[in-house]
Design an enzyme around this catalytic site. Structure first.
Site, PDB file in Angstrom:
ATOM      1  N   LYS A  86     -10.852  -3.700   2.736  1.00 39.16           N
ATOM      2  CA  LYS A  86     -10.275  -2.511   3.551  1.00 39.16           C
ATOM      3  C   LYS A  86     -11.537  -2.022   4.570  1.00 39.16           C
ATOM      4  CE  LYS A  86      -5.667  -2.499   2.152  1.00 39.16           C
ATOM      5  NZ  LYS A  86      -5.241  -0.917   1.514  1.00 39.16           N
ATOM      6  N   ASP A  98       0.599  -4.962  -6.026  1.00 38.43           N
ATOM      7  CA  ASP A  98       0.106  -4.104  -6.213  1.00 38.43           C
ATOM      8  C   ASP A  98       0.944  -2.319  -6.157  1.00 38.43           C
ATOM      9  OD1 ASP A  98      -1.473  -2.252  -4.809  1.00 38.43           O
ATOM     10  OD2 ASP A  98      -0.495  -3.000  -2.893  1.00 38.43           O
ATOM     11  N   SER A 110       2.850  -8.765   3.328  1.00 40.95           N
ATOM     12  CA  SER A 110       2.855  -7.622   1.604  1.00 40.95           C
ATOM     13  C   SER A 110       4.313  -7.093   2.297  1.00 40.95           C
ATOM     14  CB  SER A 110       1.788  -5.881   2.070  1.00 40.95           C
ATOM     15  OG  SER A 110       2.557  -5.433   1.153  1.00 40.95           O
ATOM     16  N   GLY A 132      -5.114  -4.619   4.511  1.00 40.49           N
ATOM     17  CA  GLY A 132      -3.450  -4.529   5.977  1.00 40.49           C
ATOM     18  C   GLY A 132      -3.515  -3.048   5.679  1.00 40.49           C
ATOM     19  N   LYS A 161       5.305  -5.128  -3.823  1.00 37.17           N
ATOM     20  CA  LYS A 161       4.983  -3.041  -4.295  1.00 37.17           C
ATOM     21  C   LYS A 161       5.709  -3.156  -5.483  1.00 37.17           C
ATOM     22  CE  LYS A 161       1.804  -2.474  -0.393  1.00 37.17           C
ATOM     23  NZ  LYS A 161       0.923  -1.627  -1.236  1.00 37.17           N
ATOM     24  N   ASP A 177      -8.454  -2.359  -4.996  1.00 35.87           N
ATOM     25  CA  ASP A 177      -8.169  -2.108  -3.163  1.00 35.87           C
ATOM     26  C   ASP A 177      -8.998  -0.365  -3.520  1.00 35.87           C
ATOM     27  OD1 ASP A 177      -6.999  -0.587  -1.315  1.00 35.87           O
ATOM     28  OD2 ASP A 177      -5.199  -0.983  -1.780  1.00 35.87           O
ATOM     29  N   LYS A 205       3.032 -10.719  -1.080  1.00 37.90           N
ATOM     30  CA  LYS A 205       2.523  -9.668  -2.055  1.00 37.90           C
ATOM     31  C   LYS A 205       3.482  -8.485  -2.343  1.00 37.90           C
ATOM     32  CE  LYS A 205      -0.634  -5.206  -1.245  1.00 37.90           C
ATOM     33  NZ  LYS A 205      -1.714  -4.943  -0.908  1.00 37.90           N
ATOM     34  N   GLU A 215      -3.053  -5.899  -8.338  1.00 39.35           N
ATOM     35  CA  GLU A 215      -3.647  -4.695  -7.643  1.00 39.35           C
ATOM     36  C   GLU A 215      -3.329  -3.375  -7.466  1.00 39.35           C
ATOM     37  OE1 GLU A 215      -2.288  -5.683  -3.404  1.00 39.35           O
ATOM     38  OE2 GLU A 215      -3.972  -3.591  -2.357  1.00 39.35           O
TER      39      GLU A 215
HETATM   40  O1  SMG Z   1      -0.626  -4.265   6.920  1.00 37.39           O
HETATM   41  O2  SMG Z   1       0.327  -5.373   6.150  1.00 37.39           O
HETATM   42  C1  SMG Z   1      -0.207  -4.734   5.970  1.00 37.39           C
HETATM   43  C2  SMG Z   1       0.332  -3.869   4.748  1.00 37.39           C
HETATM   44  C3  SMG Z   1      -0.596  -4.033   3.940  1.00 37.39           C
HETATM   45  O3  SMG Z   1       0.410  -3.182   1.329  1.00 37.39           O
HETATM   46  C4  SMG Z   1      -0.235  -3.426   2.630  1.00 37.39           C
HETATM   47  N1  SMG Z   1      -0.995  -1.717   2.678  1.00 37.39           N
HETATM   48  O4  SMG Z   1      -2.289  -0.791  -0.141  1.00 37.39           O
HETATM   49  O5  SMG Z   1      -2.544  -2.898  -0.223  1.00 37.39           O
HETATM   50  C5  SMG Z   1      -2.035  -1.313   0.357  1.00 37.39           C
HETATM   51  C6  SMG Z   1      -1.033  -1.339   1.503  1.00 37.39           C
HETATM   52  C7  SMG Z   1      -1.477  -0.055   1.931  1.00 37.39           C
HETATM   53  C8  SMG Z   1      -0.418   0.400   2.870  1.00 37.39           C
HETATM   54  S1  SMG Z   1       1.048   0.380   2.226  1.00 37.39           S
HETATM   55  C9  SMG Z   1       1.791   1.483   3.655  1.00 37.39           C
HETATM   56 MG    MG Z   2      -2.939  -2.537  -1.744  1.00 37.72          MG
END
Ligand code: SMG
Ligand code: MG
Length: 367
Positions: free
Chosen positions: A261, A187, A135, A289, A162, A237, A160, A212
């Protein structure tokens, strides 16, 4: 098993790269670790709450408070605790799933280490290694492309990105043009509304695996509406807070894929329950994650080895996050996969000297 003490330990760790999302930027982490001391040995857990209540209502100081004043005292007062009983023991405390999940993981680890059983075996893992995605936070475009190039070269099996309004079609197009074959998903962390369906439909041409959580966590009907207007599958999520809500979301047509999660669900046992619902309803899942250290990562990798986890997870290697992990056996990417630990409990060894060196506070709770 009798829990004799609960240790709440805060550690400070720098991320190797800043992680910007629609709800804020993480750079240096302030992580709450939980250690339980029992009559059968010790166990570790990790709380995934961030410093601010941006991803969800929980934040690390609040989780720490709830653990200290409400959760740990209940576990310490119980004469006999097994991880399977925790939902009942902690039942009088509503919400606070990340705090509960951290304590559950520590109890699970202690129990499984004493029993000589790995967490993967306990949860129902069927794979020896799991496919990993990565991500990538938001960066200016040129920098984003550099990061993605690096991760693709590392061998990650899915990328992924953002997104948020104003940072969506352009970065997705740029990454897709540069990497026509990479498995790609996005996401939004709830940054859009149902009125943005056209904007989300503009992502359809880029062959994304999924979008997402485009809308706020309580907008299941909105997600169902957007799902009717776009071709890209919707994955939830933040909305997925229990096995019951998962049933509801699937029944409403709010999602075609689910991100699991444990922190958001109150623990790994509820996460297995969500997995069961999704397998029964034919919904693919993948492991999310929260920038975990090797403690939470070990548990996520075990979970991701269950049979319904058919998409690569946000389970990246330790070095994608931290120059040095808190475990002596950090997670290393091998052909785009991480190996599921097989030792008792979490199957990793906490590097106590290193943990001590990055500790900012310790609180030990006893009867
Ligand atoms: O652990 O690699 C990781 C981060 C994965 O994008 C990720 N998590 O919404 O899925 C999500 C985000 C939440 C935390 S972003 C700081
Ligand atoms: Mg997410």
């Amino acid at each position: 098993m009798k829990v004799e003490a609960v240790e709440l330990r805060r550690v400070a760790l720098e991320l190797v790269a800043p992680f910007r999302t629609s709800f804020g930027t993480q750079t240096a982490r302030d992580i709450l670790l939980v250690r339980v001391v029992t009559n059968r040995g010790e166990g570790w857990g990790e709380c995934v709450a961030f410093p601010d209540p941006g991803y969800s209502e929980e934040y690390v100081d609040g989780a720490h408070h709830v653990l200290r004043d409400f959760l740990a005292p209940r576990v310490i007062a119980a004469s006999d605790v097994r991880a399977a009983d925790l939902a009942r023991v902690l039942g009088g405390v509503t919400g606070n799933p990340m705090a509960k999940a951290a304590l559950e993981l520590a109890v699970l680890d202690a129990e499984l280490r004493a029993d000589g059983v790995s967490l993967g075996t306990r949860l129902g893992a069927e794979r020896r290694a799991v496919d990993c995605g990565v991500s990538v936070g938001m960066f200016p475009l040129a920098e984003l492309l550099d990061h993605v190039d690096g991760y693709v070269a590392d061998g990650y099996r899915r990328v992924k990105l953002k997104i948020e309004p104003g940072f969506d079609v352009e970065p997705v197009r740029a990454v897709r043009e540069r990497h026509p074959d990479v498995r790609l998903q996005v996401d939004a962390n709830a940054a859009y509304t149902v009125a943005d369906a056209d904007r989300l439909a503009a992502l359809d041409p880029f062959d994304l695996l999924l979008i997402e959580q485009p809308l706020p966590s309580d907008d299941l009907l909105g997600h169902a509406e957007v799902a009717r207007q776009i071709r890209t599958p919707i994955c939830l999520d933040e909305s997925i807070t229990s096995a019951r809500v998962t049933e509801l979301a699937i029944t409403l047509g709010a999602c075609a894929i689910v991100n699991i999660k444990a922190g958001r669900l109150g623990g790994y046992l509820e996460a297995v329950g969500v997995h069961e619902v999704c397998v029964a309803r034919g919904i693919p899942v993948w492991c999310g994650g929260m920038l975990e250290t090797g403690i939470g990562r070990a548990a996520n990798v075990a979970l991701a080895a269950l049979p319904g986890f058919t998409l690569p997870g946000d389970t990246s290697a330790s070095d994608r996050y931290y120059a040095r992990d808190v475990v002596s056996d950090p997670f290393v990417l091998d052909d785009g996969r991480l190996t599921v630990p097989t030792g008792p409990g979490l199957g990793v060894t906490v590097d106590l000297d290193f943990v001590e060196s990055i500790t900012t506070s310790v609180e030990i709770l006893r009867p």
